[in-house]
Design a protein around this motif. Sequence first.
Motif, PDB file in Angstrom:
ATOM      1  N   ASP A  72       0.824  -1.206   0.000  1.00 14.58           N
ATOM      2  CA  ASP A  72       0.000   0.000   0.000  1.00 14.58           C
ATOM      3  C   ASP A  72       0.858   1.256   0.000  1.00 14.58           C
ATOM      4  O   ASP A  72       2.013   1.256   0.447  1.00 14.58           O
ATOM      5  CB  ASP A  72      -0.902   0.020   1.242  1.00 14.58           C
ATOM      6  N   ASP A  73       0.299   2.325  -0.490  1.00 18.53           N
ATOM      7  CA  ASP A  73       0.976   3.619  -0.466  1.00 18.53           C
ATOM      8  C   ASP A  73       1.287   3.994   0.981  1.00 18.53           C
ATOM      9  O   ASP A  73       0.429   3.886   1.863  1.00 18.53           O
ATOM     10  CB  ASP A  73       0.073   4.679  -1.100  1.00 18.53           C
ATOM     11  N   ASP A 125       3.542   2.459   2.888  1.00 17.24           N
ATOM     12  CA  ASP A 125       4.011   1.310   3.680  1.00 17.24           C
ATOM     13  C   ASP A 125       5.474   1.429   4.073  1.00 17.24           C
ATOM     14  O   ASP A 125       6.327   1.859   3.289  1.00 17.24           O
ATOM     15  CB  ASP A 125       3.838   0.003   2.881  1.00 17.24           C
ATOM     16  N   ALA A 140       5.882  -1.370  -7.203  1.00 15.34           N
ATOM     17  CA  ALA A 140       5.038  -0.556  -6.325  1.00 15.34           C
ATOM     18  C   ALA A 140       5.381   0.921  -6.487  1.00 15.34           C
ATOM     19  O   ALA A 140       4.489   1.778  -6.557  1.00 15.34           O
ATOM     20  CB  ALA A 140       5.208  -0.990  -4.872  1.00 15.34           C
ATOM     21  N   LYS A 141       6.674   1.227  -6.553  1.00 12.56           N
ATOM     22  CA  LYS A 141       7.103   2.614  -6.762  1.00 12.56           C
ATOM     23  C   LYS A 141       6.607   3.129  -8.109  1.00 12.56           C
ATOM     24  O   LYS A 141       6.113   4.254  -8.211  1.00 12.56           O
ATOM     25  CB  LYS A 141       8.630   2.709  -6.690  1.00 12.56           C
ATOM     26  N   LYS A 177       3.299   4.395  -5.567  1.00  6.18           N
ATOM     27  CA  LYS A 177       3.243   4.206  -4.117  1.00  6.18           C
ATOM     28  C   LYS A 177       4.547   4.668  -3.466  1.00  6.18           C
ATOM     29  O   LYS A 177       5.630   4.325  -3.933  1.00  6.18           O
ATOM     30  CB  LYS A 177       2.980   2.727  -3.797  1.00  6.18           C
ATOM     31  N   ASN A 178       4.415   5.426  -2.401  1.00  2.00           N
ATOM     32  CA  ASN A 178       5.572   5.919  -1.654  1.00  2.00           C
ATOM     33  C   ASN A 178       5.870   4.928  -0.535  1.00  2.00           C
ATOM     34  O   ASN A 178       5.065   4.760   0.385  1.00  2.00           O
ATOM     35  CB  ASN A 178       5.273   7.308  -1.082  1.00  2.00           C
ATOM     36  N   ILE A 179       7.001   4.253  -0.596  1.00  2.77           N
ATOM     37  CA  ILE A 179       7.330   3.220   0.388  1.00  2.77           C
ATOM     38  C   ILE A 179       8.716   3.462   0.961  1.00  2.77           C
ATOM     39  O   ILE A 179       9.564   4.115   0.349  1.00  2.77           O
ATOM     40  CB  ILE A 179       7.262   1.804  -0.234  1.00  2.77           C
TER      41      ILE A 179
END
Length: 471
Positions: free
Chosen positions: A285-286, A288, A307-308, A312-314
């Motif tokens: 999830d964004d 995380d 994800a990136k 999404k910012n992880i």
Amino acid sequence: MAKTSKELVDEANAEIETITVDQAKIMIDDPKVTFVDLRDVRELTAEGTIPGAYHMPRGMIEFWADPESPYYKKIFGSDNKFVFYCKSGWRSALATKAAQDVGVKNICHMGGGFGKWVKEGGAVTAPRGGKSPAEKEGIYDLLPFVVNPNNIARYENGKVFIGDRRKYPFAKEMYECESVSDVAKAIKDMVTQGSGPWMAAVNALRMVSNDGPEALKAARDELVATRPTNTAMSLRLDEVLAAAALADEQGISVNDAIKNKIESIKTTIYDNYAIRARAMADVIDDGDGILTMCFGEAGFLLSLALAKRDGKNITAYVPETRPYLQGAKLTAPSITEMGIEANLITDNMPAHVMREGHINKYITAADLITVDGHVCNKIGTYQNAITAFDHNIPYFAFAWGRDDNKLTRDDIEIEERDPAEIRQALGQATTIDTVGARYPTFDITPPKYVAGVVTTSGVVSPYTLKNIKDW
């Protein structure tokens, strides 16, 4: 007198060469062999095709293969061997005879056709017009240096070159091996790890490819003994030995068979990395914070990269992983290379970071996963899984594939390495030699602590693995 279609096929088969599916499997990755798919385009769209096959309509063979025809295709002027196939072997028998009649010499057809190929486990591409999973996700553009396959291990001019992960990220160097024993020692000395051992090991077989079956078997046994817990390595070695044995039986170059099999395995594995990474990226999830352990290889790294790319910012939290510091030297730099924030922590910090609320998911690779769902991975994985469970943080483990010989945790042999390795860090002594020490390299996490196993069938419960055909 009219002839039946069966009579025409029987007459054609009497004048042409027919190969078996097993023979075709050896030839599939040979650059000097061209497979020709004669099926209707609707069949290709619905069923896929053999990787790399050239498509030609059955009705065009006399025109495409005849140099005097205005429709002549230059592909039939090459020195390659042509393997024709259709659905069941009838059309390809007639087409092979027709091609032979117009002058194509180095030609055969595959008995049983594509139907038998699929039934006997031959590789199949996506339906016509589709891309492989790796191509679809564009993974080769996302891979950091250390997990690019050409930087892991390769065979060149009689030697095996292994990416020296002990020196990364300060240097990007290849470790040179001149013998199977050199490769075995490199694996034992942790020049490489994760997917590195199997890639180094299978390439080492090329060093003795012309020395006969006994030499290949001896090489396999020497290499497997270096990392008994790494069943991926033993399974890959056995796959390559099977291809070598079949080539030897058929009088085909064993070295070429080994080379082609390695490339085929590698392509399949990176396609599977893409499938698993996509499945895990969809769970991330964004915002995380993600804890890992040791070095998760391409599957784990690609899940973060995807994800990136999805916006999404992880943030990753990476334990250093003593005594060889794979987390510090491999994982954290690779994640940073992909443009993702990585926080390096010591091996005794995860519980504290979890309590602070920085961790939302715990994700690792796995050296093996039993059919009943036990995860075997780098020592320290188990204690982090217990802690994550207590903090209501889900733990996900990447499967590399299925080993039906490992049904339960009792089937796992935990490798105990030299205790002297614990009394130092990167060659620097941390205590005196007379202090006792132990180094079990892996630990085993029971399925109760595992929220999901990342497979080619998606992220699934560890309790359902026995019901899944392919992981």
